[in-house]
Design an enzyme around this catalytic site. Structure first.
Site, short mmCIF file in Angstrom:
data_model
loop_
_atom_site.label_atom_id
_atom_site.label_comp_id
_atom_site.label_asym_id
_atom_site.label_seq_id
_atom_site.Cartn_x
_atom_site.Cartn_y
_atom_site.Cartn_z
N HIS A 239 -4.49 1.36 0.16
CA HIS A 239 -5.54 2.27 -0.56
C HIS A 239 -6.80 2.08 0.18
CE1 HIS A 239 -3.26 2.30 -4.51
NE2 HIS A 239 -2.68 1.26 -4.04
N ASN B 156 -2.30 3.20 -10.91
CA ASN B 156 -2.03 4.39 -10.23
C ASN B 156 -1.84 5.74 -10.91
OD1 ASN B 156 -1.84 3.16 -7.65
ND2 ASN B 156 0.18 2.92 -7.72
N TYR C 208 -4.38 -10.25 -5.24
CA TYR C 208 -5.62 -9.60 -5.00
C TYR C 208 -6.69 -10.55 -4.64
CZ TYR C 208 -3.48 -5.13 -6.51
OH TYR C 208 -2.58 -4.15 -6.39
#
Ligand code: HDE
Length: 711
Positions: free
Chosen positions: A89, A162, A376
């Site tokens: 991304h 998404n 993350y």
């Protein structure tokens, strides 16, 4: 010969450093205003700079002196401007806005933002592609990230989703392999931002659980016309938890107010050349013009009984719950109304994390989600370089917060006072509050520790088939064409064949089409399937883009081709009708300065023909005057303008004098269809614009596409 010139500084004025205008940012930090009129240029240490054009030298021709601290600081800072791009991304674009809650959801969740009707929560949303690097093109065939940060009164909530509701893999442990396979191959470092290569299809063809996602990625969902016209999905099953501690399963869906729309592949390829920033420019332009894009948040809510009775495992991220089976409930709207002031500070530095949930939102055991919750935080430390990344204004909560975390690189906020721990005897600092704090849903878990995949995750083909049969015929053709295109770039024949063997388990017609387009001599055997494909799943119309398009041309753009002498009345009528429809337009002319219209008025151009190919527009109107036709017919870009608009099934409005342009573009008068609309007067112009709501003339497509020869 070198001269001892002192070039003039841009900061002429007489203002002193104390006049510099400072503004307080949202996070409370002070910024120097970019427009600070008359502001004095300083070093980062605040010292006024006398000359920013010449480094300090001995004599006019050097050598340069290392005591030049201003030069040293300037170059040092420049040398360190880059931070690592996101490992996935990397290419993204973001905007600020807000989420507005429709009505209280207290029955389902104690999450503060859902308690009161009309409550607005600040939001920051970043859209992205997955595979390409930061400088890659916008119209790559790829999944789009749809990451939403909601600054709630009880902490930041990130829905890191998404534009496609399923994923390639069922377990996070496979993610590095998937991403290695799709990114450029490590020896040659190409292809960039493309899945059309051996490594990707090798991995996919060896990973049957990807087949549902492959259908989505080969559909036009992977080439959206605009961020504004795509859906967003939380993908995983999450939980809402009420104040009483009751849990309801939930899936998050973002529905664009302007309807769904994608482009066709040949168009995408050309957009990438004509405007690699097509999507970011679109979002920027719309928001700057006050056309704020909007999505409705809809929730699929269900309980354990529904989950137990449903055909598939709700923890399996390669499955959807069809909207016809469980209709989503609208609960609020997301509006994007402000672009970031600075791309790096906000869009690049924003740190989304699936594990950011406020009290009242909780996770499910989806193994992909569980792995993401781990990943993350790591990635933020790598990219932003300090555990203090929450001190960056875009990542800081907008609610009161207090903790004892301290020090580390770039610490902006350390605890004040004596006690930097708790409990303490001095009554200093914050304390936990069990009633308000995040309390996980008290699910009872038990079982042997093993590396296993659940049996309930074993059906890899049924929903892939359901997706395919839910598409219009034209959309199905696009999927077949995309598969053939991608596999045509694969150089290892066995990989192509292996993919066709999976397609046979999904839909025989699709497999035949792809095999025909690839010219396979012999049909492979169907892949071995753990579970046979179900033939009884009903089509789900919610899965088609065409079935979920808009009923208006709002938010779309018309390209108007003009020349000297173009009919001013027609042009005005078109502009008026577009304004009324909430649509925009661009004027395309032989020269960028513009043209003189029939009434001698000057029409300023937005694009020169070479710079404004028809792929940049949703529909086109050809208004050239007869006298300009000889010149226009010489322009290959004018011919391509019409040929592409026709081939991409766009509506084309035209004045009589434009007919030779069609002929030059290979479109005979006998090819004209309901999408080729003669405009002779203002009334025609209005009805042309009214008809644009259909967006494309899909009926034309079979005539402009090379037919495949199924075996
Ligand atoms: Fe991500 N993903 N992801 N992902 N993802 C990242 O976090 C990861 C997955 C998604 O605009 C990274 O800050 C793992 C699914 C978006 O900044 C990283 C797995 C979905 C964004 C990461 C997945 C997503 C990311 C890279 C497999 C859709 C961009 C940089 C379990 C539901 C957010 C970063 C933005 C970014 C890990 C799978 C969406 C490395 C391990 C499924 C929209 O942490």
């Amino acid at each position: 010969m070198a001269k001892t010139t002192k070039s003039s500084s841009a900061n002429g004025g007489t203002a002193t450093i104390h006049d510099q205008k400072l503004e307080r940012g949202e996070g409370g930090e002070l910024h120097q205003t970019a427009s600070g009129k008359g502001a004095v240029l300083t070093t980062a240490q605040g010292g006024p700079v006398s000359d920013d054009q010449n480094s300090l030298k001995v004599g006019p021709r050097g050598p340069t002196l290392i005591e030049d601290f201003h030069f040293r600081e300037k170059i040092f800072h420049f040398d360190h401007e880059r931070i690592p791009e996101r490992v996935v991304h990397a290419r993204g674009y973001a905007a600020h806005g807000y989420f507005e809650n429709y009505k209280s959801l207290s029955k389902y969740t104690r999450a503060d933002l859902f308690q009161r009707a009309g409550e607005k929560t600040p939001a920051f949303v970043r859209f992205s592609t997955v595979a390409g690097s930061k400088g890659s093109v916008d119209l790559a065939r790829d999944v789009r990230g749809f990451a939403v940060k909601l600054y709630t009164q009880e902490g930041n909530w990130d829905i890191v989703g998404n534009n496609i509701p399923v994923f390639f893999i069922q377990d996070a442990i496979k993610f590095p392999d998937l991403i290695h396979a799709v990114k450029e191959e490590p020896d040659c470092a190409f292809p960039q931002a493309q899945s059309a290569h051996d490594n990707f299809w090798d991995f996919i063809s060896l990973t049957p659980e990807s087949m549902h996602m492959v259908m989505w990625v080969m559909s036009d969902r992977a080439i959206p016309r605009s961020f504004r016209f795509m859906e967003g999905f939380g993908v995983h099953t999450f939980r809402l938890v009420s104040a009483k501690g009751d849990s309801t399963f939930v899936k998050f869906h973002w529905k664009p107010k302007l309807g769904l729309q994608s482009v066709v592949w040949n168009e995408a390829v050309k957009i990438n050349g004509a405007d690699p920033d097509f999507h970011r420019r679109d979002l920027w332009t719309a928001i700057k013009a006050g056309d704020f894009p909007e999505w409705e948040l809809q929730l699929q809510l269900f309980d354990q009984d529904f989950a137990d009775a449903f055909d598939f495992d709700v923890l399996d991220p390669t499955k959807i719950i069809p909207e016809e089976v469980l209709p989503p409930i609208p609960v609020g709207r997301l509006v994007l109304d402000r672009m970031p002031d600075n791309f790096f500070a906000e869009t690049e530095q924003v740190a989304f994390m699936t594990q950011n949930v406020p009290p009242g939102i909780d996770f499910s055991n989806d193994p992909l989600l569980q792995g993401r919750n781990f990943s993350y935080l790591d990635t933020q430390l790598k990219r932003l370089g300090s555990p203090n990344f929450t001190h960056i204004p875009i990542n800081a909560p907008k609610c009161p917060f207090a903790h004892f975390q301290q020090d580390g690189h770039m610490a902006m906020r350390n605890p004040v006072g004596r006690a930097n721990y708790q409990p303490n005897s001095f009554g200093e600092g914050p304390r936990e509050l069990p009633q308000r704090g995040f309390t996980p849903f008290a699910e009872v878990e038990q079982g042997p520790k093993r590396r296993l995949r659940a049996e309930s995750f074993a059906d890899h083909y049924s929903q892939a088939r359901q997706f395919f049969i839910s598409q219009t015929t034209g959309e199905q053709t696009h999927i077949a064409a995309a598969l053939a295109f991608e596999l045509s770039k694969v150089q290892t024949p066995v990989i192509r064949e292996r993919m066709v063997s999976h397609l046979l388990n999904i839909h025989e017609g699709l497999a035949n089409q792809v095999a025909g387009k690839l010219g396979l001599q012999k049909m492979p055997k169907p892949a071995e399937a753990a579970v046979p494909t179900r033939q009884d799943l009903d089509p789900s119309p919610a899965l088609s883009i065409v079935e979920n398009g808009p009923d208006r041309f709002e938010g779309r753009k018309l390209g108007i081709l003009v020349s000297d002498g173009s009919d001013a009345g027609l042009l005005d009528a078109l502009k008026g009708a577009l304004d009324k429809a909430g649509a925009t337009y661009e004027i395309i002319a032989p020269k960028i300065t513009g043209v003189e219209a029939s009434d001698r008025s000057w029409v300023v151009a937005d694009q020169m023909i070479d710079g404004g190919p028809s792929v940049l527009y949703d529909a086109v109107a050809l208004l050239p005057a007869p006298a300009s036709m000889d010149d226009l017919l010489q322009e290959s870009s004018a011919r391509d303008f019409v040929a592409d608009a026709f081939a991409h099934c766009k509506f084309i409005g035209y004045v009589k004098s434009a007919v030779p342009l069609f002929e030059k573009a290979g479109v005979a008068a006998t090819d004209f269809d309901e999408g080729c609309i003669a405009i002779e007067n203002a009334k025609d112009a209005k009805s042309f614009v009214a008809g644009l709501s259909k967006l494309r003339v899909w009926e034309r497509e079979p005539k402009v596409k090379m037919p495949s020869k199924p075996k």
